[in-house]
Design a protein around this motif. Structure first.
Motif, PDB file in Angstrom:
ATOM      1  N   GLY A  56       0.786  -1.221   0.000  1.00  0.00           N
ATOM      2  CA  GLY A  56       0.000   0.000   0.000  1.00  0.00           C
ATOM      3  C   GLY A  56       0.817   1.270   0.000  1.00  0.00           C
ATOM      4  N   GLU A  57       1.943   1.278  -0.689  1.00  0.00           N
ATOM      5  CA  GLU A  57       2.887   2.403  -0.809  1.00  0.00           C
ATOM      6  C   GLU A  57       3.605   2.677   0.498  1.00  0.00           C
ATOM      7  OE1 GLU A  57       3.267   6.864  -2.748  1.00  0.00           O
ATOM      8  OE2 GLU A  57       1.400   6.302  -1.762  1.00  0.00           O
ATOM      9  N   TYR A  58       2.881   3.088   1.522  1.00  0.00           N
ATOM     10  CA  TYR A  58       3.511   3.292   2.835  1.00  0.00           C
ATOM     11  C   TYR A  58       2.673   2.660   3.945  1.00  0.00           C
ATOM     12  CZ  TYR A  58       0.299   7.288   2.609  1.00  0.00           C
ATOM     13  OH  TYR A  58      -0.810   8.084   2.441  1.00  0.00           O
ATOM     14  N   GLY A  59       1.869   1.653   3.591  1.00  0.00           N
ATOM     15  CA  GLY A  59       1.129   0.887   4.593  1.00  0.00           C
ATOM     16  C   GLY A  59      -0.277   1.350   4.870  1.00  0.00           C
ATOM     17  N   HIS A  60      -0.774   2.342   4.131  1.00  0.00           N
ATOM     18  CA  HIS A  60      -2.113   2.871   4.387  1.00  0.00           C
ATOM     19  C   HIS A  60      -3.148   1.765   4.185  1.00  0.00           C
ATOM     20  CE1 HIS A  60      -5.686   5.345   4.211  1.00  0.00           C
ATOM     21  NE2 HIS A  60      -4.981   6.447   4.422  1.00  0.00           N
ATOM     22  N   SER A  61      -4.078   1.644   5.136  1.00  0.00           N
ATOM     23  CA  SER A  61      -5.063   0.550   5.076  1.00  0.00           C
ATOM     24  C   SER A  61      -5.964   0.645   3.844  1.00  0.00           C
ATOM     25  CB  SER A  61      -5.913   0.532   6.355  1.00  0.00           C
ATOM     26  OG  SER A  61      -6.600   1.770   6.519  1.00  0.00           O
ATOM     27  N   ASP A  62      -6.377   1.850   3.464  1.00  0.00           N
ATOM     28  CA  ASP A  62      -7.212   2.004   2.263  1.00  0.00           C
ATOM     29  C   ASP A  62      -6.450   1.582   1.008  1.00  0.00           C
ATOM     30  OD1 ASP A  62      -9.458   2.850   3.582  1.00  0.00           O
ATOM     31  OD2 ASP A  62      -9.199   4.977   3.122  1.00  0.00           O
ATOM     32  N   HIS A  63      -5.159   1.925   0.942  1.00  0.00           N
ATOM     33  CA  HIS A  63      -4.339   1.524  -0.204  1.00  0.00           C
ATOM     34  C   HIS A  63      -4.287  -0.003  -0.301  1.00  0.00           C
ATOM     35  CE1 HIS A  63      -1.775   5.502  -0.143  1.00  0.00           C
ATOM     36  NE2 HIS A  63      -3.084   5.720  -0.190  1.00  0.00           N
ATOM     37  N   ARG A  64      -4.102  -0.630   0.850  1.00  0.00           N
ATOM     38  CA  ARG A  64      -3.988  -2.089   0.871  1.00  0.00           C
ATOM     39  C   ARG A  64      -5.317  -2.758   0.501  1.00  0.00           C
ATOM     40  NH1 ARG A  64      -0.136  -3.384   6.170  1.00  0.00           N
ATOM     41  NH2 ARG A  64       1.832  -2.982   5.091  1.00  0.00           N
ATOM     42  N   ASN A 122       9.010   5.824   5.535  1.00  0.00           N
ATOM     43  CA  ASN A 122       8.045   4.733   5.687  1.00  0.00           C
ATOM     44  C   ASN A 122       7.646   4.052   4.376  1.00  0.00           C
ATOM     45  OD1 ASN A 122       7.040   4.759   8.713  1.00  0.00           O
ATOM     46  ND2 ASN A 122       7.320   6.885   8.097  1.00  0.00           N
ATOM     47  N   LEU A 123       8.256   4.452   3.291  1.00  0.00           N
ATOM     48  CA  LEU A 123       7.931   3.891   1.987  1.00  0.00           C
ATOM     49  C   LEU A 123       8.214   2.391   1.957  1.00  0.00           C
ATOM     50  CD1 LEU A 123       7.105   4.628  -0.965  1.00  0.00           C
ATOM     51  CD2 LEU A 123       9.556   4.871  -1.436  1.00  0.00           C
ATOM     52  N   LYS A 124       7.212   1.616   1.521  1.00  0.00           N
ATOM     53  CA  LYS A 124       7.378   0.174   1.372  1.00  0.00           C
ATOM     54  C   LYS A 124       8.051  -0.098   0.025  1.00  0.00           C
ATOM     55  CE  LYS A 124       4.925  -0.451   5.128  1.00  0.00           C
ATOM     56  NZ  LYS A 124       5.562  -0.798   6.406  1.00  0.00           N
ATOM     57  N   THR A 125       9.214  -0.691   0.056  1.00  0.00           N
ATOM     58  CA  THR A 125       9.973  -0.900  -1.175  1.00  0.00           C
ATOM     59  C   THR A 125       9.895  -2.358  -1.629  1.00  0.00           C
ATOM     60  OG1 THR A 125      11.995  -1.288   0.092  1.00  0.00           O
ATOM     61  CG2 THR A 125      11.565   0.972  -0.635  1.00  0.00           C
ATOM     62  N   THR A 126      10.361  -2.581  -2.864  1.00  0.00           N
ATOM     63  CA  THR A 126      10.365  -3.914  -3.474  1.00  0.00           C
ATOM     64  C   THR A 126      11.743  -4.162  -4.084  1.00  0.00           C
ATOM     65  OG1 THR A 126       8.025  -3.670  -4.056  1.00  0.00           O
ATOM     66  CG2 THR A 126       9.237  -5.419  -5.170  1.00  0.00           C
ATOM     67  N   ARG A 127      12.253  -5.356  -3.932  1.00  0.00           N
ATOM     68  CA  ARG A 127      13.511  -5.700  -4.570  1.00  0.00           C
ATOM     69  C   ARG A 127      13.395  -5.535  -6.090  1.00  0.00           C
ATOM     70  NH1 ARG A 127      18.009  -5.545  -1.477  1.00  0.00           N
ATOM     71  NH2 ARG A 127      17.556  -6.439   0.585  1.00  0.00           N
ATOM     72  N   LYS A 128      14.421  -4.926  -6.663  1.00  0.00           N
ATOM     73  CA  LYS A 128      14.374  -4.550  -8.070  1.00  0.00           C
ATOM     74  C   LYS A 128      14.144  -5.745  -8.984  1.00  0.00           C
ATOM     75  CE  LYS A 128      16.855  -1.522 -11.292  1.00  0.00           C
ATOM     76  NZ  LYS A 128      18.075  -0.704 -11.467  1.00  0.00           N
ATOM     77  N   ARG A 129      14.615  -6.913  -8.604  1.00  0.00           N
ATOM     78  CA  ARG A 129      14.477  -8.074  -9.485  1.00  0.00           C
ATOM     79  C   ARG A 129      13.016  -8.457  -9.718  1.00  0.00           C
ATOM     80  NH1 ARG A 129      16.105 -10.364  -4.581  1.00  0.00           N
ATOM     81  NH2 ARG A 129      14.785 -12.082  -3.806  1.00  0.00           N
ATOM     82  N   PHE A 130      12.129  -8.059  -8.794  1.00  0.00           N
ATOM     83  CA  PHE A 130      10.709  -8.344  -8.967  1.00  0.00           C
ATOM     84  C   PHE A 130      10.010  -7.297  -9.839  1.00  0.00           C
ATOM     85  CE2 PHE A 130      11.525 -10.168  -4.627  1.00  0.00           C
ATOM     86  CZ  PHE A 130      11.454 -11.504  -5.011  1.00  0.00           C
ATOM     87  N   LEU A 131      10.618  -6.126  -9.982  1.00  0.00           N
ATOM     88  CA  LEU A 131       9.999  -4.996 -10.695  1.00  0.00           C
ATOM     89  C   LEU A 131      10.406  -5.062 -12.168  1.00  0.00           C
ATOM     90  CD1 LEU A 131      10.734  -2.341  -7.936  1.00  0.00           C
ATOM     91  CD2 LEU A 131       8.495  -3.331  -8.484  1.00  0.00           C
ATOM     92  N   THR A 132       9.766  -5.936 -12.899  1.00  0.00           N
ATOM     93  CA  THR A 132      10.217  -6.246 -14.257  1.00  0.00           C
ATOM     94  C   THR A 132       9.645  -5.329 -15.338  1.00  0.00           C
ATOM     95  OG1 THR A 132       8.506  -7.950 -14.372  1.00  0.00           O
ATOM     96  CG2 THR A 132      10.722  -8.657 -13.736  1.00  0.00           C
ATOM     97  N   GLN A 143      -3.216  -7.312 -18.169  1.00  0.00           N
ATOM     98  CA  GLN A 143      -2.152  -7.370 -17.173  1.00  0.00           C
ATOM     99  C   GLN A 143      -2.453  -6.440 -16.009  1.00  0.00           C
ATOM    100  OE1 GLN A 143      -0.045  -8.900 -15.378  1.00  0.00           O
ATOM    101  NE2 GLN A 143       1.569  -9.183 -16.901  1.00  0.00           N
ATOM    102  N   LEU A 144      -2.223  -6.944 -14.803  1.00  0.00           N
ATOM    103  CA  LEU A 144      -2.330  -6.140 -13.582  1.00  0.00           C
ATOM    104  C   LEU A 144      -0.923  -5.877 -13.070  1.00  0.00           C
ATOM    105  CD1 LEU A 144      -3.737  -4.876 -11.102  1.00  0.00           C
ATOM    106  CD2 LEU A 144      -3.892  -7.192 -10.134  1.00  0.00           C
ATOM    107  N   LEU A 145      -0.626  -4.594 -12.859  1.00  0.00           N
ATOM    108  CA  LEU A 145       0.706  -4.198 -12.412  1.00  0.00           C
ATOM    109  C   LEU A 145       0.624  -3.434 -11.094  1.00  0.00           C
ATOM    110  CD1 LEU A 145       2.100  -2.895 -15.829  1.00  0.00           C
ATOM    111  CD2 LEU A 145       2.476  -5.143 -14.804  1.00  0.00           C
ATOM    112  N   TYR A 146       1.519  -3.784 -10.180  1.00  0.00           N
ATOM    113  CA  TYR A 146       1.647  -3.063  -8.916  1.00  0.00           C
ATOM    114  C   TYR A 146       2.771  -2.034  -9.043  1.00  0.00           C
ATOM    115  CZ  TYR A 146      -0.836  -7.069  -6.785  1.00  0.00           C
ATOM    116  OH  TYR A 146      -1.742  -8.052  -6.466  1.00  0.00           O
ATOM    117  N   TYR A 147       2.459  -0.779  -8.709  1.00  0.00           N
ATOM    118  CA  TYR A 147       3.527   0.225  -8.634  1.00  0.00           C
ATOM    119  C   TYR A 147       4.502  -0.191  -7.533  1.00  0.00           C
ATOM    120  CZ  TYR A 147       5.977   4.320  -6.919  1.00  0.00           C
ATOM    121  OH  TYR A 147       6.952   5.163  -6.482  1.00  0.00           O
ATOM    122  N   GLY A 148       5.790  -0.022  -7.815  1.00  0.00           N
ATOM    123  CA  GLY A 148       6.781  -0.359  -6.801  1.00  0.00           C
ATOM    124  C   GLY A 148       7.976   0.577  -6.842  1.00  0.00           C
ATOM    125  N   PHE A 149       8.575   0.774  -5.690  1.00  0.00           N
ATOM    126  CA  PHE A 149       9.790   1.594  -5.597  1.00  0.00           C
ATOM    127  C   PHE A 149      10.943   0.655  -5.269  1.00  0.00           C
ATOM    128  CE2 PHE A 149      12.920   4.559  -4.110  1.00  0.00           C
ATOM    129  CZ  PHE A 149      12.645   5.738  -4.786  1.00  0.00           C
TER     130      PHE A 149
END
Length: 275
Positions: A150-158, A205-215, A177-183
């Motif tokens: 949810g970007e930074y954990g916001h319950s509505d985002h999640r 507080n930004l929730k990040t993702t390992r780059k290898r998953f962000l294809t 295709q469904l894509l999740y935004y990721g940093f």
């Protein structure tokens, strides 16, 4: 010699025409006039992080729909001092309309759930139905939302991420295709120089993702970045001008690329949505 000159001129003319055609071909803007992209977020202003990409694909002719699930009526900020409730919801709706006009995309689709109440059971069931109806109506090739964090954990985002995923995995065709935004975790600088406390908090507080998953790694131009900044400045009830500048300082950490993760994973690196 006299007979050679006309021949030489003809060759040069043909070569010049070929070069001009080649240059025009190389400079030709990609077109996606038969494609539809749908971005689904919880609040007016959640689209800021992908605004340069919305600008990019709008210029390429794609039909872009921004779906805003809640009314944003509880997003009270000290600088705007607008009380929670209908007045703030109306202001934020106008700000979202300003964003879509600036980016050159379709007017926003408002689902008008009360800000912060998406976890209520009655809302979960009805939101499922509304997202389903939007998929049926617009048949988007690409759907974008936040990932599980949810970007930074916001319950509505999640909650929006969860329900969009639920509907997509039930209804989507093989070509959608469904894509999740990721940093990318590797791009985050916790010591980034920022001026505003609000964006400092976002960065921490930004929730990040390992780059290898962000294809899906979608590049954007400086022009797209500027238009995204201009559009995001519509959200005056939420951000000061300094805060908008800070948000785009955060975005610049990824070197003119916005990253996405396919909901079901992929190892293939892509630089375009509509491949």
């Amino acid at each position: 010699m006299k007979t050679l000159l006309p021949t030489l001129c003809l060759i040069l003319t043909l070569f010049s025409c070929h070069s001009q055609k080649q240059t025009k071909k190389e400079n030709k803007q990609p077109t996606n006039t038969d494609k539809t992209l749908m971005a689904i977020f919880a609040h007016p202003d959640d689209e800021i992080v992908i605004s340069p990409i919305l600008s990019k694909y709008a210029k390429e002719g794609a039909s872009i729909h921004l779906v805003i699930v809640t009314d944003g009526s509880k997003g009270v900020t000290p600088h705007a001092n607008i009380p929670a409730g209908d007045l703030l919801a109306n202001v934020r709706a106008q700000e979202a309309l300003c964003v879509t006009k600036t980016l050159g995309i379709n007017p926003p689709t408002f689902l008008n759930y009360t800000d912060g109440d998406l976890a209520l059971n009655e809302n979960l069931f009805s939101l499922d139905d509304k997202i389903d109806s939007l998929f049926t109506k617009h048949e988007p090739e690409v759907v974008i939302t936040f990932g599980p964090g949810g970007e930074y954990g916001h319950s509505d985002h999640r909650m929006v991420s969860n329900i969009v995923t639920e509907v997509f995995q039930r209804e989507a065709s093989e070509t959608q295709q469904l894509l999740y935004y990721g940093f990318p975790n590797e791009s985050k600088n916790k010591e980034l120089s920022l001026k505003t406390d609000l964006v400092k908090w976002f960065n921490e507080n930004l929730k990040t993702t390992r780059k290898r998953f962000l294809t899906y790694r979608i590049p954007f131009s400086e022009e797209d970045l500027k238009l995204g900044h201009e559009a995001s400045s519509c959200h005056t009830s939420q951000y000061t001008a300094e805060a908008i500048d800070d948000l785009f300082t955060m975005m610049k950490q990824t070197d003119s690329v916005i990253y996405f993760r396919p909901w079901n994973g992929s190892k293939a690196i892509k630089e375009h949505f509509f491949d």
